[in-house]
Design a protein around this motif. Sequence first.
Motif, PDB file in Angstrom:
ATOM      1  N   ASP A  24      -6.899   3.698  -5.095  1.00  0.00           N
ATOM      2  CA  ASP A  24      -6.098   3.714  -6.457  1.00  0.00           C
ATOM      3  C   ASP A  24      -5.349   2.297  -6.493  1.00  0.00           C
ATOM      4  O   ASP A  24      -4.508   1.981  -7.346  1.00  0.00           O
ATOM      5  CB  ASP A  24      -4.826   4.648  -6.620  1.00  0.00           C
ATOM      6  N   GLY A  25      -5.925   1.303  -5.543  1.00  0.00           N
ATOM      7  CA  GLY A  25      -5.494  -0.230  -5.867  1.00  0.00           C
ATOM      8  C   GLY A  25      -4.345  -0.470  -5.164  1.00  0.00           C
ATOM      9  O   GLY A  25      -3.842  -1.657  -5.327  1.00  0.00           O
ATOM     10  N   ILE A  26      -3.656   0.155  -4.484  1.00  0.00           N
ATOM     11  CA  ILE A  26      -2.421   0.126  -3.216  1.00  0.00           C
ATOM     12  C   ILE A  26      -2.714  -0.767  -2.387  1.00  0.00           C
ATOM     13  O   ILE A  26      -3.542  -0.347  -1.402  1.00  0.00           O
ATOM     14  CB  ILE A  26      -1.615   1.224  -3.084  1.00  0.00           C
ATOM     15  N   PRO A  27      -1.912  -1.993  -2.319  1.00  0.00           N
ATOM     16  CA  PRO A  27      -2.465  -2.616  -0.895  1.00  0.00           C
ATOM     17  C   PRO A  27      -1.695  -2.125   0.376  1.00  0.00           C
ATOM     18  O   PRO A  27      -0.504  -1.244   0.103  1.00  0.00           O
ATOM     19  CB  PRO A  27      -1.512  -4.132  -1.337  1.00  0.00           C
ATOM     20  N   TYR A  28      -2.300  -2.392   1.326  1.00  0.00           N
ATOM     21  CA  TYR A  28      -1.714  -1.764   2.627  1.00  0.00           C
ATOM     22  C   TYR A  28      -1.900  -2.925   3.831  1.00  0.00           C
ATOM     23  O   TYR A  28      -2.996  -3.180   4.256  1.00  0.00           O
ATOM     24  CB  TYR A  28      -2.363  -0.417   2.932  1.00  0.00           C
ATOM     25  N   GLY A  29      -1.017  -3.228   4.369  1.00  0.00           N
ATOM     26  CA  GLY A  29      -1.162  -4.184   5.533  1.00  0.00           C
ATOM     27  C   GLY A  29      -0.386  -3.477   6.982  1.00  0.00           C
ATOM     28  O   GLY A  29       0.869  -3.084   6.947  1.00  0.00           O
ATOM     29  N   VAL A  30      -1.045  -3.634   7.943  1.00  0.00           N
ATOM     30  CA  VAL A  30      -0.797  -2.916   9.134  1.00  0.00           C
ATOM     31  C   VAL A  30      -0.934  -3.804  10.277  1.00  0.00           C
ATOM     32  O   VAL A  30      -1.969  -4.335  10.490  1.00  0.00           O
ATOM     33  CB  VAL A  30      -0.990  -1.619   9.337  1.00  0.00           C
ATOM     34  N   PRO A  31       0.061  -4.161  11.285  1.00  0.00           N
ATOM     35  CA  PRO A  31      -0.339  -4.685  12.601  1.00  0.00           C
ATOM     36  C   PRO A  31      -1.202  -3.864  13.265  1.00  0.00           C
ATOM     37  O   PRO A  31      -0.990  -2.771  13.616  1.00  0.00           O
ATOM     38  CB  PRO A  31       1.066  -5.144  13.105  1.00  0.00           C
ATOM     39  N   VAL A  32      -2.077  -4.634  14.204  1.00  0.00           N
ATOM     40  CA  VAL A  32      -3.072  -4.058  15.071  1.00  0.00           C
ATOM     41  C   VAL A  32      -3.300  -5.036  16.336  1.00  0.00           C
ATOM     42  O   VAL A  32      -3.316  -6.137  15.912  1.00  0.00           O
ATOM     43  CB  VAL A  32      -4.073  -3.795  14.385  1.00  0.00           C
ATOM     44  N   SER A  33      -3.389  -4.216  17.371  1.00  0.00           N
ATOM     45  CA  SER A  33      -3.791  -4.991  18.458  1.00  0.00           C
ATOM     46  C   SER A  33      -5.341  -5.380  18.414  1.00  0.00           C
ATOM     47  O   SER A  33      -6.272  -4.569  17.616  1.00  0.00           O
ATOM     48  CB  SER A  33      -3.552  -4.324  19.880  1.00  0.00           C
ATOM     49  N   TYR A  34      -5.811  -6.405  18.679  1.00  0.00           N
ATOM     50  CA  TYR A  34      -7.405  -6.624  18.428  1.00  0.00           C
ATOM     51  C   TYR A  34      -8.067  -7.651  19.518  1.00  0.00           C
ATOM     52  O   TYR A  34      -7.257  -8.187  20.456  1.00  0.00           O
ATOM     53  CB  TYR A  34      -7.428  -7.433  16.998  1.00  0.00           C
ATOM     54  N   THR A  35      -9.324  -7.712  19.237  1.00  0.00           N
ATOM     55  CA  THR A  35      -9.948  -8.714  20.324  1.00  0.00           C
ATOM     56  C   THR A  35     -10.842  -9.294  19.224  1.00  0.00           C
ATOM     57  O   THR A  35     -11.480  -8.778  18.433  1.00  0.00           O
ATOM     58  CB  THR A  35     -10.583  -8.217  21.212  1.00  0.00           C
TER      59      THR A  35
END
Length: 155
Positions: free
Chosen positions: A35-46
């Motif tokens: 429905d167009g709502i932005p979402y930002g989330v911190p993640v551990s990554y490689t």
Amino acid sequence: MNREMRRNDRQLNTEDTLSILEQGEYGILSTVSADGIPYGVPVSYTYFNQCIYFHCAKNAGLKLENIGNNANVCFTVVGKTELLPAKFSTIYESAILFGKARILAESEKKEPLLKLIEKYSPDFVEAGRKYVEKSASQTDIVEISIESITGKGRK
């Protein structure tokens, strides 16, 4: 997304930008819901094979739901920073990339999981291998194929 950087005098070269990805502790994954709502989330990554990989709970969570609806993502890593209070400024470095995210098949998960262990638990690689063998089926791995990337910094 191929947009010219406003402060192109601060644009980092490819080598420095990729170094930020390789050395970063965490990144911010940005997705958009159905429905167009932005979402930002911190993640551990490689970062390896010119892709970003991170793990998450299997078949659960808003980030997977959003990726299922729209594979386009933005991923941001902030590197070293230093406040310059007397100059009302900051020394910084960052990398922002745009790409497509997909959930890996079971047969593709082992290498990214091992790379995560090598990055975050380098003194426990052997124990991590055993953990991956035992637990890989309980997690999802997301791969972000990079379509464009820019780095920015003030030194």
